[in-house]
Enzyme design. Structure first.
Site, PDB file in Angstrom:
ATOM      1  N   ASP A  41       5.056   1.647  -4.120  1.00 35.78           N
ATOM      2  CA  ASP A  41       3.776   1.114  -3.782  1.00 35.78           C
ATOM      3  C   ASP A  41       2.543   2.088  -4.430  1.00 35.78           C
ATOM      4  OD1 ASP A  41       1.469   0.947  -2.041  1.00 35.78           O
ATOM      5  OD2 ASP A  41       2.671   0.384  -0.584  1.00 35.78           O
ATOM      6  N   THR A  76      -1.786  -3.216  -0.010  1.00 31.17           N
ATOM      7  CA  THR A  76      -0.413  -3.271   0.557  1.00 31.17           C
ATOM      8  C   THR A  76      -0.010  -4.642   0.865  1.00 31.17           C
ATOM      9  OG1 THR A  76      -0.610  -0.936   0.267  1.00 31.17           O
ATOM     10  CG2 THR A  76       1.462  -2.009   1.307  1.00 31.17           C
ATOM     11  N   ASP A 208       2.071   5.785  -3.722  1.00 25.95           N
ATOM     12  CA  ASP A 208       1.017   5.490  -3.127  1.00 25.95           C
ATOM     13  C   ASP A 208       0.181   6.514  -2.324  1.00 25.95           C
ATOM     14  OD1 ASP A 208      -1.056   3.416  -2.359  1.00 25.95           O
ATOM     15  OD2 ASP A 208      -0.392   3.982  -0.499  1.00 25.95           O
ATOM     16  N   HIS A 212      -3.450   8.357  -3.084  1.00 23.96           N
ATOM     17  CA  HIS A 212      -4.664   8.165  -2.067  1.00 23.96           C
ATOM     18  C   HIS A 212      -5.259   9.795  -2.187  1.00 23.96           C
ATOM     19  CE1 HIS A 212      -4.972   4.340  -0.797  1.00 23.96           C
ATOM     20  NE2 HIS A 212      -3.777   4.329  -0.565  1.00 23.96           N
ATOM     21  N   ASP A 253       2.724  -3.108  -5.954  1.00 23.72           N
ATOM     22  CA  ASP A 253       1.770  -3.880  -5.089  1.00 23.72           C
ATOM     23  C   ASP A 253       0.404  -3.884  -5.845  1.00 23.72           C
ATOM     24  OD1 ASP A 253       1.624  -1.378  -4.187  1.00 23.72           O
ATOM     25  OD2 ASP A 253       1.267  -1.934  -2.141  1.00 23.72           O
ATOM     26  N   HIS A 254      -0.002  -2.725  -6.339  1.00 26.46           N
ATOM     27  CA  HIS A 254      -1.225  -2.682  -6.847  1.00 26.46           C
ATOM     28  C   HIS A 254      -1.262  -1.455  -7.596  1.00 26.46           C
ATOM     29  CE1 HIS A 254      -1.719   0.413  -3.745  1.00 26.46           C
ATOM     30  NE2 HIS A 254      -1.198  -0.690  -2.603  1.00 26.46           N
ATOM     31  N   HIS A 355      -7.338   1.531  -3.395  1.00 33.18           N
ATOM     32  CA  HIS A 355      -7.143   0.280  -4.221  1.00 33.18           C
ATOM     33  C   HIS A 355      -7.815  -0.819  -3.250  1.00 33.18           C
ATOM     34  CE1 HIS A 355      -3.786   0.102  -1.392  1.00 33.18           C
ATOM     35  NE2 HIS A 355      -3.697   1.346  -1.522  1.00 33.18           N
TER      36      HIS A 355
HETATM   37  P1  AMP Z   1      -2.217   1.149   2.117  1.00 35.41           P
HETATM   38  O1  AMP Z   1      -3.047   1.467   3.218  1.00 35.41           O
HETATM   39  O2  AMP Z   1      -2.578  -0.339   1.716  1.00 35.41           O
HETATM   40  O3  AMP Z   1      -2.176   2.134   1.024  1.00 35.41           O
HETATM   41  O4  AMP Z   1      -0.699   1.150   2.672  1.00 35.41           O
HETATM   42  C1  AMP Z   1       0.426   1.850   2.303  1.00 35.41           C
HETATM   43  C2  AMP Z   1       1.324   2.257   3.417  1.00 35.41           C
HETATM   44  O5  AMP Z   1       1.609   1.148   4.165  1.00 35.41           O
HETATM   45  C3  AMP Z   1       2.218   3.327   3.022  1.00 35.41           C
HETATM   46  O6  AMP Z   1       1.890   4.718   2.990  1.00 35.41           O
HETATM   47  C4  AMP Z   1       3.103   3.354   4.273  1.00 35.41           C
HETATM   48  O7  AMP Z   1       3.193   4.076   5.000  1.00 35.41           O
HETATM   49  C5  AMP Z   1       2.571   1.816   4.916  1.00 35.41           C
HETATM   50  N1  AMP Z   1       3.837   0.858   5.084  1.00 35.41           N
HETATM   51  C6  AMP Z   1       4.407   0.239   4.063  1.00 35.41           C
HETATM   52  N2  AMP Z   1       5.387  -0.665   4.349  1.00 35.41           N
HETATM   53  C7  AMP Z   1       5.283  -0.570   5.810  1.00 35.41           C
HETATM   54  C8  AMP Z   1       5.638  -1.455   6.802  1.00 35.41           C
HETATM   55  N3  AMP Z   1       6.822  -2.346   6.694  1.00 35.41           N
HETATM   56  N4  AMP Z   1       5.515  -1.251   8.062  1.00 35.41           N
HETATM   57  C9  AMP Z   1       4.289  -0.325   8.214  1.00 35.41           C
HETATM   58  N5  AMP Z   1       3.597   0.119   7.490  1.00 35.41           N
HETATM   59  C10 AMP Z   1       4.075   0.160   6.227  1.00 35.41           C
HETATM   60 ZN    ZN Z   2       0.033  -0.184  -1.488  1.00 34.12          ZN
HETATM   61 ZN    ZN Z   3      -2.349   2.420  -0.552  1.00 34.98          ZN
END
Ligand code: AMP
Ligand code: ZN
Ligand code: ZN
Length: 422
Positions: A41, A76, A208, A212, A253-254, A355
């Site tokens: 990620d 994500t 990731d 952040h 993913d990004h 992102h």
């Molecule tokens: P973002 O907010 O787009 O940065 O999302 C990244 C976060 O998504 C990661 O730090 C994980 O904690 C969470 N994540 C990833 N996969 C899962 C999943 N299958 N279920 C719940 N949370 C997830």
């Molecule tokens: Zn992500």
């Molecule tokens: Zn993220």
């Protein structure tokens, strides 16, 4: 064996994994390679050039790599779903990490939502594979804990009837360490052929998280990148030891862009807060007018702003492929890369990474590395869209291509071994 410089050891590790001498192979090992799809990620494409990823760099050197364009928005859940369905978020239904759906009033999609109806607009590759009799296993991946196609029964208590899941799957738990995740995959690979998965996913989140917290250019982020590279090394070494011929595809993913509280667009300076309800906010904002305020909100949003552009959903530029899904809010604002949209000016100063921006921004470009018996050694490929990954997986698994995909396997046709010569 010939002698090689020690610096080449990781490269040789990768090559050894993927090219066991034919005479040494049992009949079982000659069967179709396992396909392992790994997501790191937030692994921005240029992290690979920092000289801190010997194992990933060795995989890239022994196969192919590319700067992969995420789908819009570069978040994500929309992108993990695009990678495994071959459809952009507007058509795969996971249009953000958090959203609502007029068809399900009062309900909210979050990253913890596992009710099948959120996910049923596009079929993930593990469902297609399971339906075709190909065993799959997921060591985390957004959506992989969902009984896909199942029905939610609300009374007497919440249950789900029917649906298809991977044969083996795990409920997401951030406390399971990266090394434990690799061990779980290797345990699956240790199984006898009859119940060993042919398609596996594996997910890492620490790059990731560091991106952040500290931003994309920071020693802490580099440390997370190096750590996950070591986990990839452990996976490759384990597979080699087991003698499992594997097509390993490592994606992100990004990417990640540096942000600062200094670069905030305060929405309260743009439109009166009483005019709207804010959904997701940050690199973009999903905005719904409050009753009777559509015209006033339109007048405030649909004019030039510094570092931000807003549209009615139907007017979002076609190249973003976003705006037709009923789950997308009526107004949508996108910040300039590195800027963030918030309800008001932040009280405290902060810096870090984010992102969700324009998927053509170089900062959003995502890692793609693939190596294994089905891939030629071709180095860096031209950039392609992440919806092309599902067609690649279908090809590797011998599944027919979908006529309803937003992607295709064209980026890979000249780098695949057809038929394989392993
Ligand atoms: P973002 O907010 O787009 O940065 O999302 C990244 C976060 O998504 C990661 O730090 C994980 O904690 C969470 N994540 C990833 N996969 C899962 C999943 N299958 N279920 C719940 N949370 C997830
Ligand atoms: Zn992500
Ligand atoms: Zn993220």
């Amino acid at each position: 064996m010939k002698t090689f410089a020690p610096l080449l050891a990781p490269v040789l590790g990768a090559l050894a994994l993927f090219s066991t001498p034919t005479s040494a192979k049992s009949a079982e090992e000659k069967s179709d390679p396992v396909v392992i799809l790994v997501s790191i990620d937030g692994f921005r494409e240029d992290y690979l050039d920092r000289g801190i990823t010997p194992h990933l760099s060795a995989l890239a050197a022994s196969g192919v790599s590319a700067a992969m364009r995420p789908s819009f928005p570069s978040k994500t859940f929309p992108n993990h779903w695009a990678l495994v369905t071959g459809k952009v978020p507007d058509r795969n239904g996971i249009i953000a990490n958090a959203f609502e759906d007029p068809a399900h009033p009062g309900e909210k999609f979050t990253m913890a939502s596992d009710e099948p109806y959120w996910w049923d607009e596009a079929e993930p590759i593990w469902v297609t594979a399971e339906k075709a009799g190909i065993r799959t296993a997921t060591m985390f991946w957004p959506g992989s804990n969902v009984a896909w196609g199942g029905t939610l029964v609300k009374e007497p208590w919440k249950t789900i009837e029917g649906g298809t899941r991977p044969s083996d799957w795990q409920q997401f738990n951030g406390a399971v360490s990266p090394s434990q995740r690799v061990d779980a995959v290797l345990d699956w690979m240790r199984r006898p052929a009859a119940n060993r998965p042919r398609l596996v996913t594996l997910y890492f989140d620490q790059v990731d998280t560091a991106g952040h917290r500290y931003g994309p250019v920071d020693a802490h982020t580099d440390a997370a990148i190096a750590d996950v590279d070591a986990d990839i090394g452990k996976l490759v070494a384990g597979l080699r030891e087991l003698g499992r011929a594997t097509d390993l595809i490592v994606v992100a993913d990004h990417g990640m862009a540096a942000v600062s509280s200094e670069r905030t667009i305060a929405l309260d300076t743009v439109a009166a807060p009483s005019l709207y309800k804010l959904g997701d906010a940050g690199p973009f904002a999903a905005i719904t007018p409050t009753d009777g305020n559509e015209q006033a909100l339109a007048a405030a949003l649909l004019k030039p702003h510094d570092h931000m552009q807003c549209w009615r959903k139907q007017d979002i530029p076609a190249r973003l492929h976003y705006g037709s899904n009923p789950r997308i809010a009526p107004f949508f604002c996108l910040a300039e890369t590195g800027w963030q949209i918030a309800t008001k000016r932040p009280d405290k100063a902060s810096t870090g990474g984010a992102h969700g921006y324009d998927n053509a921004a170089p900062e959003m470009a995502a890692l793609f590395v693939a190596s294994g018996p089905d891939f030629m050694k071709r180095g860096k490929l031209p950039a392609f869209d992440n919806v092309d990954v599902a067609p690649l997986l279908r090809g590797l698994l011998g599944l027919p291509q979908s006529s309803d995909s937003d992607g295709n396997d064209a980026p890979f046709r000249d780098v695949m071994k057809h038929p394989r010569k392993d």
